[in-house]
Write a protein that holds these residues in place. Structure first.
Motif, PDB file in Angstrom:
ATOM      1  N   THR A  31      44.360   0.291 -49.173  1.00 33.86           N
ATOM      2  CA  THR A  31      43.028   0.390 -48.571  1.00 33.86           C
ATOM      3  C   THR A  31      43.013   1.418 -47.456  1.00 33.86           C
ATOM      4  O   THR A  31      44.004   1.579 -46.766  1.00 33.86           O
ATOM      5  CB  THR A  31      42.588  -0.962 -47.965  1.00 33.86           C
ATOM      6  OG1 THR A  31      43.644  -1.426 -47.142  1.00 33.86           O
ATOM      7  CG2 THR A  31      42.255  -1.977 -49.021  1.00 33.86           C
ATOM      8  N   VAL A  33      41.181   2.425 -43.955  1.00 39.13           N
ATOM      9  CA  VAL A  33      40.301   1.938 -42.897  1.00 39.13           C
ATOM     10  C   VAL A  33      39.812   3.129 -42.095  1.00 39.13           C
ATOM     11  O   VAL A  33      40.605   3.860 -41.521  1.00 39.13           O
ATOM     12  CB  VAL A  33      41.054   0.970 -41.949  1.00 39.13           C
ATOM     13  CG1 VAL A  33      40.133   0.477 -40.847  1.00 39.13           C
ATOM     14  CG2 VAL A  33      41.635  -0.196 -42.722  1.00 39.13           C
ATOM     15  N   SER A  34      38.504   3.281 -42.084  1.00 35.88           N
ATOM     16  CA  SER A  34      37.950   4.344 -41.260  1.00 35.88           C
ATOM     17  C   SER A  34      37.464   3.728 -39.971  1.00 35.88           C
ATOM     18  O   SER A  34      36.578   2.880 -39.972  1.00 35.88           O
ATOM     19  CB  SER A  34      36.786   5.003 -41.996  1.00 35.88           C
ATOM     20  OG  SER A  34      36.034   5.741 -41.057  1.00 35.88           O
ATOM     21  N   PHE A  35      38.053   4.091 -38.869  1.00 40.91           N
ATOM     22  CA  PHE A  35      37.646   3.501 -37.594  1.00 40.91           C
ATOM     23  C   PHE A  35      36.240   3.934 -37.197  1.00 40.91           C
ATOM     24  O   PHE A  35      35.637   3.373 -36.301  1.00 40.91           O
ATOM     25  CB  PHE A  35      38.645   3.872 -36.493  1.00 40.91           C
ATOM     26  CG  PHE A  35      39.982   3.210 -36.651  1.00 40.91           C
ATOM     27  CD1 PHE A  35      40.123   2.101 -37.468  1.00 40.91           C
ATOM     28  CD2 PHE A  35      41.095   3.672 -35.993  1.00 40.91           C
ATOM     29  CE1 PHE A  35      41.350   1.481 -37.630  1.00 40.91           C
ATOM     30  CE2 PHE A  35      42.331   3.055 -36.129  1.00 40.91           C
ATOM     31  CZ  PHE A  35      42.460   1.970 -36.962  1.00 40.91           C
ATOM     32  N   ASP A  37      33.690   3.782 -39.209  1.00 40.32           N
ATOM     33  CA  ASP A  37      32.731   3.045 -40.037  1.00 40.32           C
ATOM     34  C   ASP A  37      32.751   1.557 -39.697  1.00 40.32           C
ATOM     35  O   ASP A  37      33.080   0.715 -40.534  1.00 40.32           O
ATOM     36  CB  ASP A  37      33.131   3.271 -41.502  1.00 40.32           C
ATOM     37  CG  ASP A  37      31.993   2.963 -42.444  1.00 40.32           C
ATOM     38  OD1 ASP A  37      30.895   2.642 -41.944  1.00 40.32           O
ATOM     39  OD2 ASP A  37      32.215   3.037 -43.659  1.00 40.32           O
ATOM     40  N   TRP A  38      32.428   1.162 -38.460  1.00 42.32           N
ATOM     41  CA  TRP A  38      32.598  -0.213 -38.002  1.00 42.32           C
ATOM     42  C   TRP A  38      31.662  -1.199 -38.693  1.00 42.32           C
ATOM     43  O   TRP A  38      31.978  -2.384 -38.790  1.00 42.32           O
ATOM     44  CB  TRP A  38      32.406  -0.290 -36.488  1.00 42.32           C
ATOM     45  CG  TRP A  38      33.506   0.399 -35.736  1.00 42.32           C
ATOM     46  CD1 TRP A  38      33.393   1.532 -34.997  1.00 42.32           C
ATOM     47  CD2 TRP A  38      34.886   0.013 -35.682  1.00 42.32           C
ATOM     48  NE1 TRP A  38      34.623   1.892 -34.479  1.00 42.32           N
ATOM     49  CE2 TRP A  38      35.557   0.980 -34.883  1.00 42.32           C
ATOM     50  CE3 TRP A  38      35.617  -1.018 -36.241  1.00 42.32           C
ATOM     51  CZ2 TRP A  38      36.920   0.916 -34.621  1.00 42.32           C
ATOM     52  CZ3 TRP A  38      36.982  -1.078 -35.965  1.00 42.32           C
ATOM     53  CH2 TRP A  38      37.616  -0.126 -35.177  1.00 42.32           C
ATOM     54  N   GLU A  39      30.515  -0.760 -39.181  1.00 44.47           N
ATOM     55  CA  GLU A  39      29.570  -1.675 -39.833  1.00 44.47           C
ATOM     56  C   GLU A  39      30.183  -2.306 -41.068  1.00 44.47           C
ATOM     57  O   GLU A  39      29.955  -3.460 -41.376  1.00 44.47           O
ATOM     58  CB  GLU A  39      28.282  -0.923 -40.227  1.00 44.47           C
ATOM     59  CG  GLU A  39      27.376  -0.598 -39.051  1.00 44.47           C
ATOM     60  CD  GLU A  39      27.010  -1.845 -38.239  1.00 44.47           C
ATOM     61  OE1 GLU A  39      26.671  -2.868 -38.867  1.00 44.47           O
ATOM     62  OE2 GLU A  39      27.106  -1.801 -36.998  1.00 44.47           O
ATOM     63  N   LYS A  40      30.977  -1.499 -41.796  1.00 44.20           N
ATOM     64  CA  LYS A  40      31.565  -2.005 -43.047  1.00 44.20           C
ATOM     65  C   LYS A  40      32.956  -2.605 -42.836  1.00 44.20           C
ATOM     66  O   LYS A  40      33.589  -3.061 -43.774  1.00 44.20           O
ATOM     67  CB  LYS A  40      31.668  -0.855 -44.054  1.00 44.20           C
ATOM     68  CG  LYS A  40      30.325  -0.387 -44.543  1.00 44.20           C
ATOM     69  CD  LYS A  40      30.494   0.620 -45.654  1.00 44.20           C
ATOM     70  CE  LYS A  40      29.126   1.142 -46.035  1.00 44.20           C
ATOM     71  NZ  LYS A  40      29.181   2.504 -46.526  1.00 44.20           N
ATOM     72  N   PHE A  41      33.397  -2.562 -41.595  1.00 34.76           N
ATOM     73  CA  PHE A  41      34.765  -3.005 -41.316  1.00 34.76           C
ATOM     74  C   PHE A  41      34.916  -4.509 -41.473  1.00 34.76           C
ATOM     75  O   PHE A  41      34.077  -5.274 -41.022  1.00 34.76           O
ATOM     76  CB  PHE A  41      35.127  -2.614 -39.876  1.00 34.76           C
ATOM     77  CG  PHE A  41      36.443  -3.169 -39.415  1.00 34.76           C
ATOM     78  CD1 PHE A  41      37.611  -2.482 -39.675  1.00 34.76           C
ATOM     79  CD2 PHE A  41      36.508  -4.383 -38.743  1.00 34.76           C
ATOM     80  CE1 PHE A  41      38.833  -2.990 -39.263  1.00 34.76           C
ATOM     81  CE2 PHE A  41      37.718  -4.902 -38.340  1.00 34.76           C
ATOM     82  CZ  PHE A  41      38.877  -4.198 -38.591  1.00 34.76           C
ATOM     83  N   ASN A  42      35.965  -4.962 -42.152  1.00 41.99           N
ATOM     84  CA  ASN A  42      36.370  -6.364 -42.064  1.00 41.99           C
ATOM     85  C   ASN A  42      37.848  -6.492 -42.371  1.00 41.99           C
ATOM     86  O   ASN A  42      38.446  -5.629 -43.008  1.00 41.99           O
ATOM     87  CB  ASN A  42      35.536  -7.294 -42.959  1.00 41.99           C
ATOM     88  CG  ASN A  42      35.522  -6.869 -44.397  1.00 41.99           C
ATOM     89  OD1 ASN A  42      36.287  -5.998 -44.787  1.00 41.99           O
ATOM     90  ND2 ASN A  42      34.663  -7.488 -45.184  1.00 41.99           N
TER      91      ASN A  42
END
Ligand code: AHZ
Length: 331
Positions: A31, A33-35, A37-42
């Protein structure tokens, strides 16, 4: 099933900040992780019991493994951790358990002295800093590390990475395991008696709570100078051994501050004080009645180095003695 290995790889940057974006490789579930893109972060999902089992399974496996240790180090201050580093690095086949009463290991070595950051070490203790790759300013006869916490965190991080070392913190040594040699009458230390520190501190307020035990071929005690917990093994040894002509053992009690005398005395005096028990660092000042040195740390590091040597000098003899009683070491 063993947990997936997380490999951190920088794969890009965020906006103009040039902050690396991190990709986590976890086996099949690769995976990114784009730091930004916090809205989609989980986070990956987890059940609470999984966390509990991840911790307890490992802790109790370690407890099972180290209940027969080659060496138990009591106290994770500068002397104890310096010894642990030398022992673990040079003898990867030895099982080394470190028992630390405090939640936070490091002892008195997070500041240089009073509330000051810089840590002073007199030469030749800078050689130990070189070994650990810790930077310092050279001031001629002494060197200065910019923060004592840099020394302690580096030392601790290196010690904890050795596969043959386990730190049990928040655990207090509250007694010693002893063996008396039937033929010579000699008293030998053969391990430690432990309890959660919170229990140790509350024996007076509870009904009896029995402790746990760890057998060891050699116990290295580095519990610091006298205090609520300090000088523990020295004080216990004094109470165990009758003050007779055959077994004279009386604590000298730490003397006033003299940096020059104190540092040499601690390093030179580091030794096996009783069969199976090596004492190093400031605890030794309580045994020998030597001076304190205050805020200069070279003697703690080099007392740890000499303690490692003292342990290795006797460990084979003590192991043999342990093997000849009560079923030997059951590794
Ligand atoms: O929590 C203690 C500390 O981390 C731990 N300890 C003490 N009793 C224990 C017990 N069971 C388990 N019964 C115990 N852990 O031992 C550690 C001692 O660390 P330290 O930094 O106090 O001792 P050290 O000898 O490595 O370094 C002492 C440095 C000096 S010199 C000095 C002076 O001259 O005034 N003062 C200090 C703190």
């Amino acid at each position: 099933m063993s947990p997936p290995t997380m490999v951190q790889k920088p794969v890009g940057s965020v906006g103009n900040l040039k902050t690396p974006v991190v990709r986590l490789d976890s086996g099949a579930n690769d995976t990114q992780v784009s730091f930004a893109d916090w809205e989609k972060f989980n986070f990956a999902p987890i059940r609470e019991s999984t966390v509990s089992r991840a911790m307890t399974k490992r802790y109790f496996n370690d407890l099972d493994k180290y209940t027969e240790s080659d060496i138990v180090i009591v106290g994770a201050g500068s002397a104890g951790l310096s010894a642990a580093y030398v022992l673990a690095k040079n003898r990867p086949n030895l099982k080394i358990a470190i028992i630390e009463a405090s939640v936070s290991p490091g002892g008195g070595c997070w500041l240089g002295g009073q509330l000051f950051s810089a840590m002073v070490m007199r030469k030749p203790a800078n050689l130990f800093l070189d070994e650990l790759e810790i930077a310092y300013e050279d001031e001629g006869d002494y060197v200065v590390v910019k923060h004592a916490a840099l020394f302690m965190s580096t030392l601790m991080s290196k010690v904890l990475q050795f596969p043959n070392v386990k730190l049990f913190n928040a655990t207090a040594v509250e007694d010693l395991i002893t063996r008396r040699d039937e033929s010579t009458g000699e008293l030998r230390i053969a391990g430690v008696v432990t309890n959660w520190t919170l229990v140790t501190l509350n024996h007076d307020t509870q009904s009896c709570m029995d402790p746990n035990t760890l057998n060891a071929n050699v116990v290295l005690s580095t519990t610091g100078h006298d205090g609520p917990f300090g000088a523990f093994c020295a004080k216990r040894l004094e109470s165990l051994r009758p003050k007779s002509a055959n077994e004279p053992f009386e604590l000298g009690g730490m003397r006033g501050l003299d940096m020059n005398k104190a540092e040499d005395a601690i390093v030179k005096g580091t030794r096996e004080v009783a069969p199976g028990l090596v004492i190093a660092g400031m605890e030794l000042a309580e045994v020998d009645g030597s001076n304190r040195m205050g805020p200069t740390f070279g003697a703690m590091a080099l007392s740890g180095v000499k303690a490692a040597e003292s342990v290795l000098n006797v460990i084979d003899i003590r192991k043999k003695q342990n093997e000849s009683c009560y079923g030997g070491s059951q590794n």
